[in-house]
Scaffold this active site. Structure first.
Site, PDB file in Angstrom:
ATOM      1  N   HIS A   1     -10.086  16.348 -19.856  1.00 44.44           N
ATOM      2  CA  HIS A   1     -11.197  17.502 -19.432  1.00 44.44           C
ATOM      3  C   HIS A   1     -12.156  17.336 -20.344  1.00 44.44           C
ATOM      4  CE1 HIS A   1     -13.526  21.805 -19.323  1.00 44.44           C
ATOM      5  NE2 HIS A   1     -13.953  21.409 -18.347  1.00 44.44           N
TER       6      HIS A   1
ATOM      7  N   ASP B   1     -10.765  20.658 -10.795  1.00 45.29           N
ATOM      8  CA  ASP B   1     -11.126  20.446  -9.366  1.00 45.29           C
ATOM      9  C   ASP B   1      -9.977  19.078  -8.552  1.00 45.29           C
ATOM     10  OD1 ASP B   1     -12.946  19.204 -11.558  1.00 45.29           O
ATOM     11  OD2 ASP B   1     -13.751  20.267  -9.279  1.00 45.29           O
TER      12      ASP B   1
HETATM   13  C1  SDX Z   1     -15.515  18.965 -14.098  1.00 44.94           C
HETATM   14  O1  SDX Z   1     -17.567  20.117 -18.699  1.00 44.94           O
HETATM   15  C2  SDX Z   1     -16.770  20.899 -17.921  1.00 44.94           C
HETATM   16  O2  SDX Z   1     -16.655  22.498 -18.291  1.00 44.94           O
HETATM   17  C3  SDX Z   1     -16.819  20.046 -16.235  1.00 44.94           C
HETATM   18  C4  SDX Z   1     -16.160  21.157 -15.723  1.00 44.94           C
HETATM   19  C5  SDX Z   1     -16.961  22.369 -14.959  1.00 44.94           C
HETATM   20  O3  SDX Z   1     -16.579  23.856 -15.292  1.00 44.94           O
HETATM   21  O4  SDX Z   1     -18.216  22.088 -15.559  1.00 44.94           O
HETATM   22  O5  SDX Z   1     -15.430  21.832 -16.158  1.00 44.94           O
HETATM   23  C6  SDX Z   1     -16.091  20.702 -14.214  1.00 44.94           C
HETATM   24  O6  SDX Z   1     -16.554  18.179 -14.647  1.00 44.94           O
HETATM   25  C7  SDX Z   1     -14.110  18.756 -14.848  1.00 44.94           C
HETATM   26  C8  SDX Z   1     -13.891  17.709 -14.944  1.00 44.94           C
HETATM   27  C9  SDX Z   1     -13.790  16.923 -13.976  1.00 44.94           C
HETATM   28  N1  SDX Z   1     -13.680  15.299 -13.360  1.00 44.94           N
HETATM   29  C10 SDX Z   1     -12.681  14.291 -13.633  1.00 44.94           C
HETATM   30  O7  SDX Z   1     -11.512  14.941 -12.555  1.00 44.94           O
HETATM   31  C11 SDX Z   1     -12.823  13.126 -13.787  1.00 44.94           C
HETATM   32  C12 SDX Z   1     -11.261  12.925 -13.677  1.00 44.94           C
HETATM   33  N2  SDX Z   1     -11.510  12.780 -15.527  1.00 44.94           N
HETATM   34  C13 SDX Z   1     -11.584  11.739 -16.780  1.00 44.94           C
HETATM   35  O8  SDX Z   1     -12.936  11.000 -16.260  1.00 44.94           O
HETATM   36  C14 SDX Z   1     -11.683  13.151 -18.090  1.00 44.94           C
HETATM   37  O9  SDX Z   1     -10.792  12.960 -17.998  1.00 44.94           O
HETATM   38  C15 SDX Z   1     -13.047  13.884 -18.267  1.00 44.94           C
HETATM   39  C16 SDX Z   1     -14.178  12.365 -17.550  1.00 44.94           C
HETATM   40  C17 SDX Z   1     -13.320  15.192 -17.430  1.00 44.94           C
HETATM   41  C18 SDX Z   1     -13.421  13.558 -19.557  1.00 44.94           C
HETATM   42  O10 SDX Z   1     -13.679  12.424 -20.652  1.00 44.94           O
HETATM   43  P1  SDX Z   1     -13.776  12.644 -22.225  1.00 44.94           P
HETATM   44  O11 SDX Z   1     -13.684  13.609 -22.619  1.00 44.94           O
HETATM   45  O12 SDX Z   1     -14.785  12.082 -22.250  1.00 44.94           O
HETATM   46  O13 SDX Z   1     -12.206  12.107 -22.782  1.00 44.94           O
HETATM   47  P2  SDX Z   1     -12.157  10.145 -22.496  1.00 44.94           P
HETATM   48  O14 SDX Z   1     -12.444   9.814 -21.116  1.00 44.94           O
HETATM   49  O15 SDX Z   1     -12.951  10.753 -23.626  1.00 44.94           O
HETATM   50  O16 SDX Z   1     -10.369  10.443 -22.809  1.00 44.94           O
HETATM   51  C19 SDX Z   1     -10.094  10.760 -23.066  1.00 44.94           C
HETATM   52  C20 SDX Z   1      -8.928   9.551 -23.733  1.00 44.94           C
HETATM   53  C21 SDX Z   1      -9.265   8.124 -23.027  1.00 44.94           C
HETATM   54  O17 SDX Z   1      -8.555   6.948 -23.092  1.00 44.94           O
HETATM   55  P3  SDX Z   1      -7.930   6.778 -24.790  1.00 44.94           P
HETATM   56  O18 SDX Z   1      -9.641   5.678 -24.794  1.00 44.94           O
HETATM   57  O19 SDX Z   1      -7.986   7.848 -25.543  1.00 44.94           O
HETATM   58  O20 SDX Z   1      -6.951   5.647 -24.112  1.00 44.94           O
HETATM   59  O21 SDX Z   1      -7.997   9.534 -22.139  1.00 44.94           O
HETATM   60  C22 SDX Z   1      -7.962   9.132 -20.691  1.00 44.94           C
HETATM   61  C23 SDX Z   1      -9.191   8.162 -21.429  1.00 44.94           C
HETATM   62  O22 SDX Z   1      -8.974   6.893 -20.878  1.00 44.94           O
HETATM   63  N3  SDX Z   1      -8.273   9.708 -20.047  1.00 44.94           N
HETATM   64  C24 SDX Z   1      -7.674   9.354 -18.928  1.00 44.94           C
HETATM   65  C25 SDX Z   1      -8.343  10.435 -17.867  1.00 44.94           C
HETATM   66  N4  SDX Z   1      -9.546  11.394 -18.820  1.00 44.94           N
HETATM   67  C26 SDX Z   1      -9.181  10.910 -19.673  1.00 44.94           C
HETATM   68  N5  SDX Z   1      -6.914   8.450 -18.690  1.00 44.94           N
HETATM   69  C27 SDX Z   1      -6.245   8.367 -17.072  1.00 44.94           C
HETATM   70  N6  SDX Z   1      -7.063   9.466 -15.993  1.00 44.94           N
HETATM   71  C28 SDX Z   1      -7.636  10.685 -15.969  1.00 44.94           C
HETATM   72  N7  SDX Z   1      -8.197  11.216 -15.238  1.00 44.94           N
END
Ligand code: SDX
Length: 440
Positions: free
Chosen positions: A314, A375
């Protein structure tokens, strides 16, 4: 609290290139990080700030929802989400988000009356559905039909009039369940079921989704209660992607129904509200693959692999999403009560919990503070309610509509509101002369 009240100190910025020093106001919020007011930065220093994902940027002030990502805290108008989920109803939470305080009994009765008397759609709107293929994704139908509401409510609403804005809010909260349920009915080739004002909000949604003209449909009160809690948990969430989309679209003073359609479009993405559907697809892929969970954990960690643990991570929560904790508990209650008989659902929950356990012991996830979010478990409950996979994000949109419209109303009520118009870091070609074909 105005910006003047929030100003407690200043920060000094020294430009090491020119030696110039400027003072910027330091704003103290009710709770959360101190905030530097950079509105005068460009005027004083001629510099922009660069923050493409808004990782360190407050796009607005708001009094509606507060969340602390480190502590896993979520509060609507100061009330902890755990208390609202346990003691409130979705409709009462809608009143709270819109008006700022819990309603007195008479206020709640009037609000419920107003919402119940806006649940119907204009009969012409029904024709919009027949323009879609039966196998259209319900989110595509919802985006289209909600945007089409702007054609039916345009001239009789002045977005600068507080009462007209509240009418638009009531219409959107009331009509979203009808539009959502009819998107499902259309896909199933079943007749539309009209709202029944003798039922409460969540009972009415289940009635429009599942009843048939041929026999009396008895809403299961336990499922209606579980749905009501899920809608409370999805109602608002600070300046997430879809809410920020609504604020930006609304800042041009566009029609509120078209503005909410932009929020629905943004929510649909699997990185945002579309994750609940993506989680079930991921869990099903895992269960059908017969491969060990560790294979999928390794893929989620592999930067070369697009596979992500959907429902994990998140932008703000670097702790357990408080909503996921509540939903996980409902999941267990529903499956233990024997409400859903499909053994596949228990298998999905078992896989989800096993995945959570392994991920939370793996340094890759622990070091990045990746926890289950709202989710991760919600889809299992929706399946248990008989809600089809492609309707999950539609339900998220039904819950979130009140947050979108409350945040839109807060922005439109502020006379200081200006059209949102971010700048950029230009990295393209510098000025160059046009060349004729021969010179290229
Ligand atoms: C919602 O914003 C809100 O409030 C949203 C929400 C709401 O109520 O409105 O809470 C609802 O959208 C919840 C999120 C639902 N999405 C997912 O579950 C999709 C999977 N999650 C990721 O895509 C990700 O975690 C995000 C999009 C939710 C957040 O992404 P960020 O903040 O941009 O973080 P990032 O992608 O930069 O991740 C940081 C690190 C990265 O690795 P490094 O570059 O540091 O090596 O964490 C890793 C990412 O690759 N990472 C994951 C991961 N999520 C982040 N690796 C594997 N699996 C994951 N799910």
């Amino acid at each position: 609290m105005s910006k003047k009240d929030a100003t407690t100190n200043t920060v000094t910025i020294t430009d090491n290139r020119t030696g110039k020093q400027i003072e910027l106001d330091l704003l103290k919020p009710t709770c959360g990080p101190m905030t530097i007011d950079v509105t005068s930065l460009y005027k004083q220093l001629g510099y922009f700030t660069y923050d493409p994902g808004f990782m360190s940027t407050a796009s607005c002030w708001s009094k509606i929802t507060y969340l602390d990502g480190d502590k896993g805290v979520l509060e609507y108008r100061g009330y902890p989400i755990e208390q609202l989920a346990e003691k409130s109803t979705f409709l009462e939470t809608c009143y709270l988000l819109l008006h700022g305080d819990l309603p007195k009994k008479d206020e709640m009765e009037k609000f419920e009356y107003d919402i119940k008397h806006h649940t119907m759609l204009h009969e012409q709107l029904l024709r919009f559905y027949s323009g879609f293929r039966r196998d259209s994704h319900p989110m595509a139908i919802m985006v289209g039909v909600v945007a089409a509401l702007s054609a039916f409510y345009h001239d009789d609403e002045d977005i600068h009039d507080p009462q007209d804005r509240m009418n638009a809010a009531h219409r959107l909260i009331a009509k979203m369940p009808t539009i959502a349920a009819w998107s499902y009915r259309y896909a199933m080739g079943m007749p539309f079921i009209y709202p029944d004002n003798s039922l409460d909000f969540s009972e009415n949604f289940l009635h429009m989704m599942f009843s048939t003209p041929c026999e009396k449909y008895k809403v299961d009160p336990l499922l209606a209660k579980a749905l009501d809690i899920i809608l409370i948990l999805h109602a608002d969430h600070e300046q997430n992607a879809s809410t920020s989309t609504v604020r930006l679209a609304g800042s041009s003073q566009a029609n509120p129904f078209a503005v909410l359609a932009s929020g629905i479009a943004s929510l649909w993405g699997p990185a945002h509200g579309g994750a609940n559907e993506a989680v079930i697809r991921m869990l099903t892929e895992i269960n059908d693959s017969g491969k060990p969970l560790s294979d999928f954990i390794d893929r989620a960690k592999d930067k070369k692999d697009r596979f992500r643990l959907m429902g994990f991570g998140h932008r703000v929560y670097k702790n357990y999403d408080p909503r996921a904790k509540i939903i996980r508990k409902i999941c267990h209650q529903m499956l233990e009560s024997g409400q859903c008989t499909d053994p596949k659902h228990q298998k999905l929950l078992d896989t989800a919990m096993e995945l959570e356990k392994i991920a939370r012991e793996d340094d890759y996830f622990v070091s990045r503070n990746l926890y289950p979010n709202v989710d991760f478990y919600s889809g299992i409950i929706f399946l248990g309610m008989g809600i089809p996979l492609n309707m999950f994000t539609v339900l998220f949109a039904v819950g979130r509509s009140v947050g979108w419209v409350a945040q839109w109303n807060e922005m439109m009520a502020d006379p200081q509101t200006k059209i949102g118009r971010p700048r950029q870091l230009f990295t393209g070609e510098a000025t160059r002369e046009y060349q004729e074909f021969e010179e290229r």
